[in-house]
Design a protein around this motif. Structure first.
Motif, PDB file in Angstrom:
ATOM      1  N   PRO A  65     -23.955 -24.292  -8.035  1.00  9.81           N
ATOM      2  CA  PRO A  65     -25.913 -24.604  -8.313  1.00  9.81           C
ATOM      3  C   PRO A  65     -25.492 -23.589 -10.298  1.00  9.81           C
ATOM      4  O   PRO A  65     -24.754 -23.198 -10.341  1.00  9.81           O
ATOM      5  N   VAL A  66     -26.852 -24.541 -10.299  1.00 11.91           N
ATOM      6  CA  VAL A  66     -27.015 -24.343 -11.547  1.00 11.91           C
ATOM      7  C   VAL A  66     -27.937 -23.833 -11.634  1.00 11.91           C
ATOM      8  O   VAL A  66     -28.594 -22.902 -10.891  1.00 11.91           O
ATOM      9  N   VAL A  67     -27.401 -22.327 -13.488  1.00  8.44           N
ATOM     10  CA  VAL A  67     -28.225 -20.733 -12.970  1.00  8.44           C
ATOM     11  C   VAL A  67     -28.664 -20.646 -13.705  1.00  8.44           C
ATOM     12  O   VAL A  67     -29.794 -19.725 -14.199  1.00  8.44           O
ATOM     13  N   PHE A  88      -6.969 -23.013 -15.871  1.00  8.72           N
ATOM     14  CA  PHE A  88      -6.479 -23.831 -16.473  1.00  8.72           C
ATOM     15  C   PHE A  88      -7.985 -24.539 -16.748  1.00  8.72           C
ATOM     16  O   PHE A  88      -7.948 -25.100 -17.896  1.00  8.72           O
ATOM     17  N   LEU A  89      -9.024 -24.328 -15.945  1.00  2.21           N
ATOM     18  CA  LEU A  89     -10.209 -24.517 -16.589  1.00  2.21           C
ATOM     19  C   LEU A  89     -10.966 -24.102 -17.645  1.00  2.21           C
ATOM     20  O   LEU A  89     -11.331 -24.603 -18.072  1.00  2.21           O
ATOM     21  N   ALA A  90     -10.248 -22.832 -17.946  1.00  7.85           N
ATOM     22  CA  ALA A  90     -10.514 -22.365 -19.274  1.00  7.85           C
ATOM     23  C   ALA A  90      -9.638 -22.995 -20.318  1.00  7.85           C
ATOM     24  O   ALA A  90     -10.511 -23.246 -21.684  1.00  7.85           O
ATOM     25  N   GLY A 111     -14.101 -16.010 -14.932  1.00 12.88           N
ATOM     26  CA  GLY A 111     -14.608 -14.605 -14.130  1.00 12.88           C
ATOM     27  C   GLY A 111     -16.099 -15.205 -15.041  1.00 12.88           C
ATOM     28  O   GLY A 111     -16.707 -14.609 -13.784  1.00 12.88           O
ATOM     29  N   GLY A 112     -16.026 -16.048 -15.580  1.00 15.45           N
ATOM     30  CA  GLY A 112     -17.258 -16.361 -15.637  1.00 15.45           C
ATOM     31  C   GLY A 112     -17.821 -17.343 -15.231  1.00 15.45           C
ATOM     32  O   GLY A 112     -17.415 -18.744 -14.395  1.00 15.45           O
ATOM     33  N   ASP A 113     -19.555 -18.045 -15.947  1.00 11.98           N
ATOM     34  CA  ASP A 113     -20.248 -19.269 -15.096  1.00 11.98           C
ATOM     35  C   ASP A 113     -19.393 -20.394 -16.618  1.00 11.98           C
ATOM     36  O   ASP A 113     -19.141 -19.764 -17.328  1.00 11.98           O
ATOM     37  N   LEU A 114     -19.963 -21.716 -15.712  1.00 13.14           N
ATOM     38  CA  LEU A 114     -19.082 -22.533 -16.905  1.00 13.14           C
ATOM     39  C   LEU A 114     -20.502 -23.187 -17.693  1.00 13.14           C
ATOM     40  O   LEU A 114     -21.552 -23.040 -16.896  1.00 13.14           O
ATOM     41  N   VAL A 135     -29.710 -29.428 -24.375  1.00 12.86           N
ATOM     42  CA  VAL A 135     -29.797 -28.068 -23.664  1.00 12.86           C
ATOM     43  C   VAL A 135     -28.475 -27.760 -22.773  1.00 12.86           C
ATOM     44  O   VAL A 135     -27.786 -28.515 -22.877  1.00 12.86           O
ATOM     45  N   ILE A 136     -28.874 -26.020 -22.708  1.00 19.14           N
ATOM     46  CA  ILE A 136     -27.086 -26.449 -22.256  1.00 19.14           C
ATOM     47  C   ILE A 136     -27.424 -25.670 -20.852  1.00 19.14           C
ATOM     48  O   ILE A 136     -29.085 -25.523 -20.404  1.00 19.14           O
ATOM     49  N   ILE A 137     -26.725 -26.276 -19.688  1.00 19.61           N
ATOM     50  CA  ILE A 137     -26.599 -26.050 -18.711  1.00 19.61           C
ATOM     51  C   ILE A 137     -25.986 -25.305 -17.711  1.00 19.61           C
ATOM     52  O   ILE A 137     -24.396 -25.726 -17.702  1.00 19.61           O
ATOM     53  N   ARG A 138     -25.538 -23.792 -17.059  1.00 18.98           N
ATOM     54  CA  ARG A 138     -25.094 -23.297 -16.809  1.00 18.98           C
ATOM     55  C   ARG A 138     -24.485 -23.367 -15.533  1.00 18.98           C
ATOM     56  O   ARG A 138     -25.450 -23.820 -14.301  1.00 18.98           O
TER      57      ARG A 138
END
Length: 141
Positions: free
Chosen positions: A84-86, A11-13, A42-45, A124-127
């Protein structure tokens, strides 16, 4: 009813417009606003925002944020994810093209990328690493 891990990640994808929430500091309610995002199960967003934006500054200070995505058809369903921001890095035209293609019809992507590149300033890209999930499918109530 809560969603399974597979259901919530799928759903999030999907390309929903998310509501982003981040701590806005003492004496303030959280900043909440709509935003495009990218996610693979399975990954970060990741999100893309202006380097000099208030949202970027608040996320940098808080070190974390939340996203909420929802729908009302064919069933009432939502997924909220916090973490958290990674990583934060400069955004590129390729990033802008990728996220634009997720939300816009193919014939609109080039025009939007050109407009945004000229008018939105440095990005910026924030993961975010998904850490806590709240989910539900309420059916057709």
């Amino acid at each position: 009813m809560a969603l399974t891990r597979e259901q919530r990640e799928q759903f999030l994808a999907e390309p929903h417009v998310a509501a982003l929430a981040v701590d806005a500091g003492e004496g303030r309610a959280p900043l909440v606003l709509p935003i495009w995002y990218q996610y693979t199960p399975g990954g970060d967003l990741w999100i893309m925002t202006g380097r000099d934006s208030r949202k970027h500054e608040l996320i940098r200070k808080a070190g974390r944020f939340s996203l909420l995505v929802e729908r009302v058809e064919p069933t009432i369903r939502y997924v909220s994810v916090e973490g958290p921001v990674v990583d934060t890095r400069p955004g590129t035209v390729e990033d802008l093209r990728e996220i634009s293609a997720r939300y816009l019809p193919a014939e609109k992507v080039d025009g939007y990328v050109e407009f945004a590149s000229k008018n939105h300033g440095e990005q910026v890209i924030i993961r975010l690493r998904p850490e806590r999930w709240v989910t539900s499918d309420l059916g057709t109530v």
